[in-house]
Design a protein around this motif. Structure first.
Motif, mmCIF file in Angstrom:
data_model
loop_
_atom_site.group_PDB
_atom_site.id
_atom_site.type_symbol
_atom_site.label_atom_id
_atom_site.label_comp_id
_atom_site.label_asym_id
_atom_site.label_seq_id
_atom_site.Cartn_x
_atom_site.Cartn_y
_atom_site.Cartn_z
ATOM 1 N N GLU A 141 0.835 -1.211 0.000
ATOM 2 C CA GLU A 141 0.000 0.000 0.000
ATOM 3 C C GLU A 141 0.867 1.258 0.000
ATOM 4 N N LYS A 142 2.063 1.153 0.526
ATOM 5 C CA LYS A 142 3.010 2.279 0.644
ATOM 6 C C LYS A 142 2.392 3.438 1.426
ATOM 7 N N ASP A 143 1.627 3.092 2.444
ATOM 8 C CA ASP A 143 1.041 4.079 3.348
ATOM 9 C C ASP A 143 1.946 4.157 4.575
ATOM 10 N N PRO A 144 2.597 5.291 4.791
ATOM 11 C CA PRO A 144 3.572 5.386 5.887
ATOM 12 C C PRO A 144 2.979 5.064 7.263
ATOM 13 N N LEU A 145 1.770 5.531 7.539
ATOM 14 C CA LEU A 145 1.176 5.271 8.852
ATOM 15 C C LEU A 145 0.953 3.772 9.068
ATOM 16 N N PHE A 154 4.844 -4.896 15.963
ATOM 17 C CA PHE A 154 5.779 -6.027 16.014
ATOM 18 C C PHE A 154 6.820 -5.828 17.109
ATOM 19 N N VAL A 155 7.409 -4.652 17.145
ATOM 20 C CA VAL A 155 8.445 -4.355 18.143
ATOM 21 C C VAL A 155 7.854 -4.410 19.550
ATOM 22 N N ALA A 156 6.674 -3.825 19.727
ATOM 23 C CA ALA A 156 6.039 -3.810 21.050
ATOM 24 C C ALA A 156 5.757 -5.223 21.544
ATOM 25 N N ALA A 157 5.274 -6.089 20.657
ATOM 26 C CA ALA A 157 4.935 -7.455 21.068
ATOM 27 C C ALA A 157 6.166 -8.336 21.230
ATOM 28 N N CYS A 158 7.069 -8.290 20.265
ATOM 29 C CA CYS A 158 8.198 -9.225 20.264
ATOM 30 C C CYS A 158 9.364 -8.816 21.154
ATOM 31 N N PHE A 159 9.665 -7.531 21.214
ATOM 32 C CA PHE A 159 10.839 -7.104 21.953
ATOM 33 C C PHE A 159 10.537 -6.561 23.340
ATOM 34 N N PHE A 160 9.355 -5.985 23.509
ATOM 35 C CA PHE A 160 9.013 -5.412 24.802
ATOM 36 C C PHE A 160 7.977 -6.225 25.562
ATOM 37 N N GLY A 161 7.442 -7.278 24.929
ATOM 38 C CA GLY A 161 6.485 -8.162 25.591
ATOM 39 C C GLY A 161 5.184 -7.484 26.008
ATOM 40 N N ILE A 162 4.797 -6.434 25.302
ATOM 41 C CA ILE A 162 3.559 -5.726 25.626
ATOM 42 C C ILE A 162 2.374 -6.610 25.254
ATOM 43 N N ASN A 163 1.417 -6.659 26.143
ATOM 44 C CA ASN A 163 0.229 -7.487 25.948
ATOM 45 C C ASN A 163 -0.477 -7.088 24.651
ATOM 46 N N VAL A 164 -0.885 -8.088 23.874
ATOM 47 C CA VAL A 164 -1.522 -7.866 22.583
ATOM 48 C C VAL A 164 -2.806 -7.044 22.728
ATOM 49 N N ILE A 165 -3.494 -7.181 23.821
ATOM 50 C CA ILE A 165 -4.723 -6.409 24.042
ATOM 51 C C ILE A 165 -4.422 -4.914 23.986
ATOM 52 N N TYR A 166 -3.336 -4.499 24.624
ATOM 53 C CA TYR A 166 -2.971 -3.080 24.615
ATOM 54 C C TYR A 166 -2.572 -2.634 23.206
ATOM 55 N N ILE A 167 -1.891 -3.492 22.502
ATOM 56 C CA ILE A 167 -1.495 -3.164 21.128
ATOM 57 C C ILE A 167 -2.737 -2.988 20.260
ATOM 58 N N ILE A 168 -3.701 -3.887 20.394
ATOM 59 C CA ILE A 168 -4.939 -3.788 19.617
ATOM 60 C C ILE A 168 -5.688 -2.508 19.964
ATOM 61 N N LEU A 169 -5.767 -2.189 21.244
ATOM 62 C CA LEU A 169 -6.461 -0.966 21.651
ATOM 63 C C LEU A 169 -5.794 0.284 21.069
ATOM 64 N N VAL A 170 -4.467 0.319 21.084
ATOM 65 C CA VAL A 170 -3.755 1.457 20.501
ATOM 66 C C VAL A 170 -4.007 1.516 18.988
ATOM 67 N N CYS A 171 -3.979 0.365 18.325
ATOM 68 C CA CYS A 171 -4.229 0.333 16.878
ATOM 69 C C CYS A 171 -5.651 0.796 16.556
ATOM 70 N N ILE A 172 -6.609 0.422 17.385
ATOM 71 C CA ILE A 172 -7.982 0.887 17.194
ATOM 72 C C ILE A 172 -8.034 2.407 17.335
ATOM 73 N N ALA A 173 -7.366 2.921 18.359
ATOM 74 C CA ALA A 173 -7.343 4.377 18.573
ATOM 75 C C ALA A 173 -6.700 5.091 17.387
ATOM 76 N N VAL A 174 -5.605 4.556 16.876
ATOM 77 C CA VAL A 174 -4.938 5.161 15.715
ATOM 78 C C VAL A 174 -5.863 5.122 14.505
ATOM 79 N N GLY A 175 -6.514 3.992 14.284
ATOM 80 C CA GLY A 175 -7.442 3.867 13.152
ATOM 81 C C GLY A 175 -8.620 4.821 13.254
ATOM 82 N N LEU A 176 -9.185 4.937 14.458
ATOM 83 C CA LEU A 176 -10.306 5.867 14.655
ATOM 84 C C LEU A 176 -9.861 7.314 14.451
ATOM 85 N N ALA A 177 -8.702 7.665 14.987
ATOM 86 C CA ALA A 177 -8.189 9.026 14.820
ATOM 87 C C ALA A 177 -7.946 9.329 13.344
ATOM 88 N N ARG A 178 -7.385 8.363 12.639
ATOM 89 C CA ARG A 178 -7.128 8.553 11.212
ATOM 90 C C ARG A 178 -8.436 8.723 10.446
#
Length: 189
Positions: A141-145, A154-178
């Motif tokens: 898609e070549k969409d920078p966001l 990927f980095v948050a889940a694999c390297f920092f061990g952040i719970n996937v639920i929090y990652i999904i919530l942040v992604c939802i917030a980013v998508g809604l804001a966009r």
């Protein structure tokens, strides 16, 4: 355009078949759903499939059933969702019922144990395939966001061990804001 009855029948048979021969959980079925409904039947576009799978992954419950629900709804409305649910649920329900009857015989069987160990390697390969296909879709898609969200998740889940639920919530917030910003921009034009 195919008749609704024909679409419902194909949807049922496709989800039944995929569910019956997919081992390893919901993420394995994602690539098979794409191959069936995008590549083979041409009922969905690549970007639609990515959106539907994102919805399925973000919803509570089993991803295979959630995926079947959203694809069924998209293709044939409420009847499509019901047919897809039935097709997806019948095979594991039947298999688990039979296994529960013979659990004692299977529990300590060396052959069954080795068979399951071998299947784990195949499941890992299929999951890796899903990741590469879905990431490839985002990258083409070549969409920078989208690329930033992909890499950051990927980095948050694999390297920092952040719970996937929090990652999904942040992604939802980013998508809604966009979506909000894009809608606001369109209304100003």
């Amino acid at each position: 355009m195919e008749s609704k009855k024909h679409v419902l029948w194909k949807l049922f048979v496709s989800t039944l078949y995929l569910s019956a021969f997919t081992f390893g959980g919901g993420y394995v079925i994602v690539t098979l759903l794409k191959k069936k409904f995008v590549d083979e039947l041409h009922w969905l576009e690549d970007d639609e499939m990515l959106d539907l799978i994102a919805i399925a992954q973000s919803s509570p419950g089993v991803i295979a059933v959630n995926g079947a629900i959203v694809i069924g709804l998209k293709l044939a409305g409420f009847a499509g969702a019901l047919v897809a649910i039935l097709g997806t649920v019948i095979p594991p329900f039947t298999i688990m019922s039979v296994i529960s009857l013979f659990y004692q015989a299977f529990k300590d069987n060396w052959v069954i144990s080795e068979l399951l160990n071998g299947m784990q390697a195949g499941v890992g390969a299929v999951i890796a395939s899903v990741v590469f296909e879905m990431a490839g879709g985002v990258l083409t898609e070549k969409d920078p966001l989208s690329v930033i969200v992909l890499v950051a998740s990927f980095v948050a889940a694999c390297f920092f061990g952040i719970n996937v639920i929090y990652i999904i919530l942040v992604c939802i917030a980013v998508g809604l804001a966009r979506a909000f910003l894009q809608n606001r921009k369109k209304t100003k034009e």
